[in-house]
Design a protein around this motif. Structure first.
Motif, PDB file in Angstrom:
ATOM      1  N   ARG A  15     -77.849 -86.693 -55.294  1.00 47.12           N
ATOM      2  CA  ARG A  15     -77.650 -88.070 -55.766  1.00 47.12           C
ATOM      3  C   ARG A  15     -78.913 -88.600 -56.450  1.00 47.12           C
ATOM      4  O   ARG A  15     -78.836 -89.298 -57.458  1.00 47.12           O
ATOM      5  CB  ARG A  15     -77.233 -88.984 -54.623  1.00 47.12           C
ATOM      6  CG  ARG A  15     -75.802 -88.757 -54.188  1.00 47.12           C
ATOM      7  CD  ARG A  15     -75.261 -89.946 -53.422  1.00 47.12           C
ATOM      8  NE  ARG A  15     -73.949 -89.690 -52.901  1.00 47.12           N
ATOM      9  CZ  ARG A  15     -72.826 -89.738 -53.616  1.00 47.12           C
ATOM     10  NH1 ARG A  15     -72.879 -90.020 -54.897  1.00 47.12           N
ATOM     11  NH2 ARG A  15     -71.657 -89.496 -53.066  1.00 47.12           N
ATOM     12  N   TYR A  16     -80.079 -88.279 -55.907  1.00 50.03           N
ATOM     13  CA  TYR A  16     -81.341 -88.702 -56.509  1.00 50.03           C
ATOM     14  C   TYR A  16     -81.472 -88.130 -57.922  1.00 50.03           C
ATOM     15  O   TYR A  16     -81.800 -88.853 -58.870  1.00 50.03           O
ATOM     16  CB  TYR A  16     -82.521 -88.250 -55.632  1.00 50.03           C
ATOM     17  CG  TYR A  16     -83.854 -88.481 -56.280  1.00 50.03           C
ATOM     18  CD1 TYR A  16     -84.450 -89.741 -56.278  1.00 50.03           C
ATOM     19  CD2 TYR A  16     -84.521 -87.443 -56.936  1.00 50.03           C
ATOM     20  CE1 TYR A  16     -85.665 -89.965 -56.897  1.00 50.03           C
ATOM     21  CE2 TYR A  16     -85.735 -87.649 -57.562  1.00 50.03           C
ATOM     22  CZ  TYR A  16     -86.305 -88.918 -57.543  1.00 50.03           C
ATOM     23  OH  TYR A  16     -87.508 -89.126 -58.159  1.00 50.03           O
TER      24      TYR A  16
ATOM     25  N   ILE B 182     -69.878 -84.399 -55.046  1.00 50.98           N
ATOM     26  CA  ILE B 182     -70.730 -85.558 -55.289  1.00 50.98           C
ATOM     27  C   ILE B 182     -70.573 -85.994 -56.738  1.00 50.98           C
ATOM     28  O   ILE B 182     -70.742 -85.191 -57.655  1.00 50.98           O
ATOM     29  CB  ILE B 182     -72.206 -85.205 -55.010  1.00 50.98           C
ATOM     30  CG1 ILE B 182     -72.356 -84.651 -53.588  1.00 50.98           C
ATOM     31  CG2 ILE B 182     -73.099 -86.412 -55.239  1.00 50.98           C
ATOM     32  CD1 ILE B 182     -73.661 -83.954 -53.347  1.00 50.98           C
ATOM     33  N   GLY B 183     -70.260 -87.253 -56.919  1.00 55.22           N
ATOM     34  CA  GLY B 183     -70.136 -87.810 -58.269  1.00 55.22           C
ATOM     35  C   GLY B 183     -71.377 -88.585 -58.653  1.00 55.22           C
ATOM     36  O   GLY B 183     -72.399 -88.555 -57.959  1.00 55.22           O
ATOM     37  N   ILE B 184     -71.284 -89.320 -59.738  1.00 59.84           N
ATOM     38  CA  ILE B 184     -72.443 -90.030 -60.270  1.00 59.84           C
ATOM     39  C   ILE B 184     -72.466 -91.502 -59.883  1.00 59.84           C
ATOM     40  O   ILE B 184     -73.280 -92.254 -60.381  1.00 59.84           O
ATOM     41  CB  ILE B 184     -72.509 -89.884 -61.803  1.00 59.84           C
ATOM     42  CG1 ILE B 184     -71.228 -90.403 -62.449  1.00 59.84           C
ATOM     43  CG2 ILE B 184     -72.757 -88.454 -62.196  1.00 59.84           C
ATOM     44  CD1 ILE B 184     -71.268 -90.417 -63.961  1.00 59.84           C
ATOM     45  N   GLY B 185     -71.597 -91.901 -58.975  1.00 60.55           N
ATOM     46  CA  GLY B 185     -71.489 -93.314 -58.636  1.00 60.55           C
ATOM     47  C   GLY B 185     -72.486 -93.821 -57.621  1.00 60.55           C
ATOM     48  O   GLY B 185     -72.598 -95.018 -57.411  1.00 60.55           O
ATOM     49  N   GLY B 186     -73.199 -92.948 -56.943  1.00 62.93           N
ATOM     50  CA  GLY B 186     -74.197 -93.407 -55.979  1.00 62.93           C
ATOM     51  C   GLY B 186     -73.706 -93.460 -54.548  1.00 62.93           C
ATOM     52  O   GLY B 186     -74.495 -93.441 -53.623  1.00 62.93           O
TER      53      GLY B 186
ATOM     54  N   ALA C 234     -61.887 -87.215 -56.127  1.00 62.91           N
ATOM     55  CA  ALA C 234     -62.505 -88.353 -55.445  1.00 62.91           C
ATOM     56  C   ALA C 234     -63.949 -88.547 -55.919  1.00 62.91           C
ATOM     57  O   ALA C 234     -64.389 -89.686 -56.125  1.00 62.91           O
ATOM     58  CB  ALA C 234     -62.464 -88.150 -53.931  1.00 62.91           C
ATOM     59  N   ALA C 235     -64.663 -87.446 -56.120  1.00 60.62           N
ATOM     60  CA  ALA C 235     -66.041 -87.568 -56.622  1.00 60.62           C
ATOM     61  C   ALA C 235     -66.031 -88.100 -58.050  1.00 60.62           C
ATOM     62  O   ALA C 235     -66.895 -88.900 -58.427  1.00 60.62           O
ATOM     63  CB  ALA C 235     -66.750 -86.208 -56.558  1.00 60.62           C
TER      64      ALA C 235
END
Length: 168
Positions: free
Chosen positions: A88-89, A119-123, A161-162
């Motif tokens: 995420r970072y 893991i997506g890019i939404g945080g 979902a990601a």
């Protein structure tokens, strides 16, 4: 002018099949990240699931990733929860929120039935209960196609979902 019945029925059949066309596949860029060298056998299974989800008759249309090459490798020597924070970072650091297609990182954990985290890019997770799944790499060799199809559906749901983190 009158149109013969056979011609109008054919036209309706053609129009009907055009209306029944499958929905467009979702454009997405995916990176697969195994956590360490011991997971590479399992990662081949998960990569196979990811590839199957991108086949022409499946859910996704894969496009080139714009994640900086090598930027996620430093996250591979971590636990699954540590890798999530690290990924995420790096995704936030690369400012991929404005970039299309949607980017998703699939992280493969350890164990005989490894956890997989999308893991997506939404945080933050869109649906945490769907974005962490467990797969059975032995299902290809020993179990029925039912188990493989369950894993395939779970991976597709995890990726979706990601992807929804970024507003899909």
């Amino acid at each position: 002018m009158r149109v013969p019945f056979g011609l109008s029925a054919t036209a309706l059949l053609v129009l009907g099949t055009a209306a029944a066309a499958p929905p467009p596949r979702l454009p997405i860029a995916i990176e697969v990240l195994p956590l360490n060298a011991t997971t590479h056998g399992d990662s081949r299974y998960v990569k196979g699931l990811v590839d199957s989800a991108g086949e022409p008759s499946a859910w996704f249309e894969y496009q080139p990733s714009q994640i900086e090459p090598g930027s996620l490798e430093r996250c591979a020597d971590s636990t699954l929860s540590g890798a999530v924070h690290c990924v995420r970072y790096h995704l936030a650091d690369q400012n991929l929120r404005e970039v299309r297609p949607v980017h998703v990182v699939v992280v493969i954990g350890e164990g005989p039935m490894p956890s997989v985290r999308c893991i997506g890019i939404g945080g933050e997770d869109h649906r945490a209960e769907v974005q962490t799944i467990t797969v059975n790499p032995a299902s290809r060799a020993y179990a029925s196609a039912t188990e493989f199809n369950r894993d395939l559906g779970a991976v597709a749901g995890c990726i979706t979902a990601a992807g929804a983190e970024s507003g899909w």
